[in-house]
Motif scaffolding. Structure first.
Motif, short mmCIF file in Angstrom:
data_model
loop_
_atom_site.label_atom_id
_atom_site.label_comp_id
_atom_site.label_asym_id
_atom_site.label_seq_id
_atom_site.Cartn_x
_atom_site.Cartn_y
_atom_site.Cartn_z
N ALA A 387 33.16 32.54 -43.98
CA ALA A 387 33.29 33.98 -43.71
C ALA A 387 34.67 34.32 -43.15
CB ALA A 387 32.20 34.42 -42.74
N TYR A 388 35.17 33.47 -42.24
CA TYR A 388 36.51 33.72 -41.71
C TYR A 388 37.52 33.79 -42.84
CZ TYR A 388 34.79 32.39 -37.08
OH TYR A 388 34.12 32.31 -35.92
N ARG A 389 37.33 32.70 -43.69
CA ARG A 389 38.31 32.61 -44.77
C ARG A 389 38.27 33.90 -45.62
NH1 ARG A 389 36.49 27.96 -47.22
NH2 ARG A 389 36.20 26.68 -45.40
N LYS A 390 37.05 34.34 -45.83
CA LYS A 390 36.87 35.52 -46.70
C LYS A 390 37.25 36.83 -46.01
CE LYS A 390 33.41 36.60 -50.12
NZ LYS A 390 32.02 36.34 -50.42
N TRP A 391 36.82 37.00 -44.74
CA TRP A 391 36.96 38.30 -44.07
C TRP A 391 38.07 38.38 -43.04
CZ3 TRP A 391 34.33 41.53 -46.83
CH2 TRP A 391 33.15 41.09 -47.46
N VAL A 392 38.37 37.31 -42.44
CA VAL A 392 39.35 37.41 -41.36
C VAL A 392 40.76 37.02 -41.84
CG1 VAL A 392 39.92 36.69 -39.00
CG2 VAL A 392 37.55 36.94 -39.70
N ALA A 407 33.27 39.94 -34.00
CA ALA A 407 31.91 40.22 -34.51
C ALA A 407 31.32 38.98 -35.16
CB ALA A 407 31.97 41.38 -35.51
N LEU A 408 32.17 38.32 -35.92
CA LEU A 408 31.67 37.09 -36.58
C LEU A 408 31.30 36.02 -35.54
CD1 LEU A 408 33.92 36.58 -39.73
CD2 LEU A 408 31.46 36.90 -39.67
N GLU A 409 32.17 35.89 -34.54
CA GLU A 409 31.90 34.91 -33.47
C GLU A 409 30.56 35.22 -32.81
OE1 GLU A 409 33.46 32.12 -31.56
OE2 GLU A 409 33.91 31.96 -33.69
N ASN A 410 30.36 36.50 -32.47
CA ASN A 410 29.10 36.91 -31.83
C ASN A 410 27.91 36.62 -32.72
OD1 ASN A 410 30.36 37.74 -29.58
ND2 ASN A 410 30.37 39.93 -30.09
N ALA A 411 28.08 36.96 -33.98
CA ALA A 411 26.97 36.72 -34.93
C ALA A 411 26.65 35.23 -34.99
CB ALA A 411 27.36 37.24 -36.31
N LYS A 412 27.68 34.40 -34.97
CA LYS A 412 27.48 32.94 -35.04
C LYS A 412 26.69 32.47 -33.81
CE LYS A 412 30.74 29.81 -34.14
NZ LYS A 412 32.04 29.16 -34.25
N GLU A 413 27.19 32.94 -32.65
CA GLU A 413 26.53 32.52 -31.42
C GLU A 413 25.08 32.98 -31.37
OE1 GLU A 413 28.99 33.36 -28.01
OE2 GLU A 413 30.37 31.89 -28.88
N LEU A 414 24.89 34.19 -31.84
CA LEU A 414 23.53 34.74 -31.84
C LEU A 414 22.60 33.91 -32.72
CD1 LEU A 414 22.00 37.12 -30.60
CD2 LEU A 414 22.33 38.33 -32.76
N ARG A 415 23.10 33.57 -33.88
CA ARG A 415 22.26 32.77 -34.79
C ARG A 415 21.94 31.41 -34.17
NH1 ARG A 415 23.63 32.18 -40.91
NH2 ARG A 415 21.70 30.98 -40.79
N MET A 416 22.93 30.84 -33.53
CA MET A 416 22.71 29.54 -32.87
C MET A 416 21.67 29.69 -31.77
SD MET A 416 23.99 26.88 -33.94
CE MET A 416 23.32 25.73 -32.84
N LYS A 417 21.87 30.77 -31.00
CA LYS A 417 20.96 31.01 -29.86
C LYS A 417 19.52 31.18 -30.35
CE LYS A 417 20.63 33.91 -25.81
NZ LYS A 417 20.20 35.26 -25.87
N ILE A 418 19.41 32.03 -31.39
CA ILE A 418 18.05 32.28 -31.91
C ILE A 418 17.43 30.97 -32.39
CG2 ILE A 418 16.78 33.37 -33.82
CD1 ILE A 418 18.75 35.74 -33.52
N PHE A 419 18.26 30.19 -33.08
CA PHE A 419 17.73 28.93 -33.61
C PHE A 419 17.26 28.00 -32.46
CE2 PHE A 419 18.21 24.51 -34.95
CZ PHE A 419 17.45 24.52 -36.11
N ILE A 420 18.15 27.87 -31.49
CA ILE A 420 17.82 26.95 -30.36
C ILE A 420 16.59 27.47 -29.61
CG2 ILE A 420 18.63 26.07 -28.13
CD1 ILE A 420 21.41 25.83 -29.45
N GLU A 421 16.56 28.77 -29.38
CA GLU A 421 15.40 29.31 -28.65
C GLU A 421 14.11 29.09 -29.41
OE1 GLU A 421 16.26 33.33 -27.68
OE2 GLU A 421 17.42 32.76 -25.90
N LYS A 422 14.16 29.29 -30.71
CA LYS A 422 12.98 29.08 -31.53
C LYS A 422 12.54 27.61 -31.45
CE LYS A 422 10.21 30.54 -34.94
NZ LYS A 422 10.29 30.15 -36.30
N MET A 423 13.55 26.77 -31.57
CA MET A 423 13.28 25.33 -31.51
C MET A 423 12.63 24.98 -30.16
SD MET A 423 13.70 22.41 -33.05
CE MET A 423 15.05 22.01 -34.12
N GLN A 424 13.28 25.49 -29.09
CA GLN A 424 12.75 25.16 -27.76
C GLN A 424 11.33 25.69 -27.58
OE1 GLN A 424 15.88 26.71 -25.33
NE2 GLN A 424 16.84 24.69 -25.07
#
Ligand SMILES: Nc1ncnc2c1ncn2[C@@H]1O[C@H](COP(=O)(O)OP(=O)(O)OP(=O)(O)O)[C@@H](O)[C@H]1O
Length: 819
Positions: A387-392, A407-424
């Motif tokens: 995405a960076y390569r494409k958009w940034v 925005a991309l950074e935030n989206a990345k962190e959010l996805r990670m967070k959601i994944f980890i929280e779901k996993m936990q």
């Protein structure tokens, strides 16, 4: 003979002087100053050697053996401890191979094989040498200790003078003593079995089981000193009285440091706090004085059974299975841990205790989760890289680029967070079910109808309702003796075992339940199990026949079963009386072979009143005192009986008496009043059984066992009293009469039992084929008869046992008729 004594004295003087030289030498070494740890150890060793040599100097050996091997004729002297000077065997230790040779020789077989190379040796003679304080007192040519048949066709063990002298001795203040100087061949065979062998010894009362156990420990520590240390051995004894009874022998045979306990104490030391649980004796009293006796016995028997153990196995396995996830662990599409995989892993950890197994499964899931998070992270990083390569990267430097990047950074962190929280979240749900389970909680949950319905649906309904009722007590932690073994077992199944012994010795093993013996097996690499089914007085719990444990607890070829039939404790007359009880009770075991040590015929006296009884007991005591006896026991049926008799004798001015009512008391006085269930394993110069009436000793197996055990506590003399009618168990029956069938099946007999040529048969056997053979109770027929008795096992066992006794009688009759 005087000449022989003189010659032996010369040899003894020489031995004493050699020992003196060794003492001087070792003392010298013991005095030196240590420069390092090794030297310090050597000094310590030298000090010990000095003590050992001093201890044995004036009495260094007890026997002499003359033999010949390929190197020529040899004479050796055997002692409790070996003495060596520059490679020369001055005294040979009894635990060596040459010591075995000494014990094996019984005057009949002369050639033996010894050593690893199995070399032949021929014995030319064996002498017993009695030494007191450096003086040879007596020399006896010994070895003739064989079993012979007397004129009545009874078997008797012939004793040489040496053994006679040892057995007649009343000097010991009644502690178990060592028998190193007179170990008999059949006993020695057990003592010297390899460490890895598990052995069950069925031995008559007084055959030396306890003594053998202790000598076997001494032998194992000597022979396997590198592999086995005292701390690796556990000895389980019937009660604390018995433990104090064997105290003195411990240093004598060098077995200090051995863990000696009762099962109860062992359990309380390592496992649950059992103090609020009755011990075996207390439970015995509770059971037999309860109006619910039969029900309590049913519960105890079941809880001591291997069936109950199987139920616990199945239950734990089931609980384990319910704890692991029963659906796939789905976090995202493509991030799935299949339940099959978890189950496969769980199965592969079958050997672990439940809690450890659960921990492994948890670790397995956690490590999968960590792996997935890592993978997920890498995948997201890659996606965002794209995405960076494409958009940034394509945008010019400036605010917009910055904003999109953020925005991309935030989206990345959010996805990670959601994944980890779901996993936990998912994992915590799963793991929560895998929490450690306390063994106690598990045990409390067993006694539910659904558990039995699931795992033992065929359980007897009456028993089930008793167990469910008992479950209410279990919930409130009101336990009985028979709960201790399952609690320990569950604890090990759930939390793992904390102990492992090289070898466990169990004395009086007939009082252990199959379950109890099975768990002990788990704590040892090998075991020596000693007992006498005939003395199984705690039959509400213990085993009735060794077969109960053999096939289940021990796999084939894993153990040896040996029999000891000769009794060394009592006079021939006392053992005849014990055999009489066995015969009258149709006891299912060979009769005891007594040694030919004569004594007074035991007296059985009728008394008219309770007052007269105590007067007579006093007379007996006086008589025994005149004979110089050091320990006299009065056996009662109950604790209250002990207290009453004590009071009565005190009133009659009998001194040096004590009442023993608990298993932890120590016997101190000359005259001991004690309930029968506390005298297991003990012996006394003279025994008084205060009540052998029919009312007290009924004609059943339980009472026969109690009476047999009580009678065989006596070394030299036995007096018995009764009011009313004498117990049928003591009836003096004509040996030419056939054994009396039990009432339970007497009506069924369809053959003439007085005819020694006709095998007795009962109604149920009418259908059995091979009518004219004498092979009844072989294979198929046995099965057939067993099935016909299906509803009444008691009666089947009674009949079976009686048949054995009858056969013995028939054989004897035939022999006498042929003479
Ligand atoms: N070989 C032997 N030489 C001398 N005494 C012996 C010998 N064997 C056994 N005894 C003596 O016989 C008595 C009985 O031994 P022990 O108590 O070991 O027998 P047990 O089989 O354990 O008896 P129980 O089952 O009746 O308790 C003891 O006094 C013991 O010293």
């Amino acid at each position: 003979m005087q000449d022989i004594v003189k010659k032996e004295q010369k040899r003894l003087d020489w031995t004493i002087s050699v020992i003196e030289e060794l003492i001087v030498d070792k003392k010298q070494k013991a005095k030196s100053i240590a420069n390092d740890v090794v030297e310090a150890q050597l000094i310590e060793y030298a000090k010990k050697e000095v003590k050992k040599l001093k201890d044995i100097q004036q009495n260094p050996y007890f026997g002499r053996l003359d033999f010949e091997d390929e190197f020529g004729a040899e004479t050796i002297y055997i002692g409790k401890k070996g003495v060596e000077r520059d490679g020369e065997l001055v005294v040979v230790d009894w635990r060596t191979d040459l010591g075995r040779l000494y014990n094996a020789y019984q005057g009949v077989q002369k050639t033996f094989r010894i050593g690893k190379d199995n070399r032949p040796v021929t014995i030319n003679g064996k002498r017993g040498i009695i030494i007191e304080d450096g003086k040879v007192m007596k020399v006896t040519e010994i070895g003739q200790t064989v079993i012979v048949e007397n004129e009545q066709g009874e078997k008797v063990k012939y004793m040489d003078d040496y053994l006679k002298e040892i057995l007649t001795n009343t000097e010991e203040a009644h502690r178990l003593r060592d028998i190193i100087a007179s170990i008999q061949a059949e006993q020695d065979e057990i003592i010297r079995l390899p460490l890895k062998d598990t052995v069950i010894v069925q031995g008559s009362a007084g055959s030396g089981k306890s003594t053998i156990a202790l000598h076997r420990i001494s032998y194992l520590l000597y022979q396997y000193h590198e592999q086995v240390k005292p701390r690796d051995i556990l000895i389980l004894a019937p009660n604390e009285i018995f433990l104090s009874y064997i105290k003195d022998i411990v240093p004598e045979i060098e077995i200090e440091g051995i863990e000696q306990r009762t099962f109860y104490e062992w359990a309380s030391t390592y496992f649950t706090d059992v103090n609020s649980i009755p011990d075996l004796h207390e439970q015995y009293i509770q059971v037999y004085s309860s109006t619910e006796k039969d029900n309590l016995i049913k519960i105890a028997k079941y809880k001591g059974s291997l069936r109950f153990k199987k139920l616990l196995d199945d239950f734990v396995e089931y609980i384990g299975n319910t704890m692991i996830p029963h659906g796939d662990l789905i976090i995202e599409s493509g991030v799935i841990l299949a339940k099959e995989e978890i189950h496969r892993f769980y199965k592969s950890k079958e050997h672990l205790p439940l809690n450890a197994r659960m921990k492994e499964v948890k670790d397995f899931i956690m490590s999968w989760s960590n792996g997935q998070i890592k993978k997920w992270k890498a995948q997201i990083e890659e996606e965002f890289e794209e995405a960076y390569r494409k958009w940034v990267v394509t945008l010019p430097e400036g605010e917009e680029r910055k904003t999109i990047y953020k925005a991309l950074e935030n989206a990345k962190e959010l996805r990670m967070k959601i994944f980890i929280e779901k996993m936990q979240h998912e994992i915590s749900l799963v793991v929560k079910k895998m929490e450690n389970i306390p063994a106690l909680l598990m045990y409390k949950s067993v006694f539910q109808k659904k558990v039995f319905d699931k795992f033992q649906p065929d359980i007897d309904e009456e028993l089930l309702s008793l167990l469910l009722k008992n479950g209410r007590d279990i919930k409130q932690e009101k336990f009985m003796y028979e709960d201790i073994a399952p609690l320990i077992y569950l604890d090990a199944k759930i939390n793992g075992k904390k102990l492992q012994y090289e070898h466990i010795f169990i004395d009086e093993a007939q009082d252990y339940s199959p379950f109890q013996l099975a768990i002990m097996k788990d704590y040892a690499k090998s075991m020596t199990i000693l007992g006498d089914i005939g003395q199984g007085i705690f039959s509400f719990y213990g085993i009735d026949r060794w077969e109960e444990i053999e096939s289940y607890v021990f796999k084939e070829k894993e153990y040896k079963r040996l029999h000891l039939q000769t009794s060394y404790r009592s006079t021939k007359q006392i053992m005849d009386m014990a055999n009489r009880v066995l015969l009258n009770s149709n006891y299912d075991f060979p009769l005891v072979i007594p040694v030919n040590r004569p004594g007074d015929i035991p007296s059985i006296k009728k008394v008219g009143s309770i007052g007269e009884l105590y007067d007579e007991i006093v007379n007996s005591i006086r008589l025994f005192e005149e004979k110089g006896y050091k320990k006299i026991a009065i056996l009662t049926m109950t604790k209250q009986g002990t207290v009453d008799t004590f009071d009565q004798l005190k009133r009659r001015n009998v001194t040096q008496i004590e009442a023993i009512t608990e298993g932890h008391q120590e016997l101190k006085e000359k005259i001991v009043i004690i309930p029968f269930y506390l005298v297991k394993g003990l012996e006394f110069d003279a025994v008084i059984i205060e009540d052998v009436s029919e009312e007290t000793f009924k004609d059943d197996t339980q009472h026969a066992k109690i009476l047999y055990m009580s009678i065989t506590r006596a070394h030299h003399d036995l007096h018995m009293f009764y009011r009313g009618d004498l117990s049928p168990l003591l009836e003096d029956r004509d040996p030419n009469e056939p054994p009396k069938p039990r009432k339970s099946f007497a009506d069924w007999l369809i053959t003439d039992i007085t005819d020694p040529y006709t095998e007795p048969r009962v109604e149920a056997m009418k259908m059995v084929k091979n009518e004219d053979t004498l092979r009844l109770f072989d294979d198929e027929e046995e099965e057939f008869v067993k099935e016909s008795f299906e509803d009444d096992r008691e009666r089947y066992y009674d009949f079976h046992a009686w048949l054995k006794v009858w056969r013995r009688w028939a054989e004897l009759r035939k022999k006498l008729e042929q003479k």
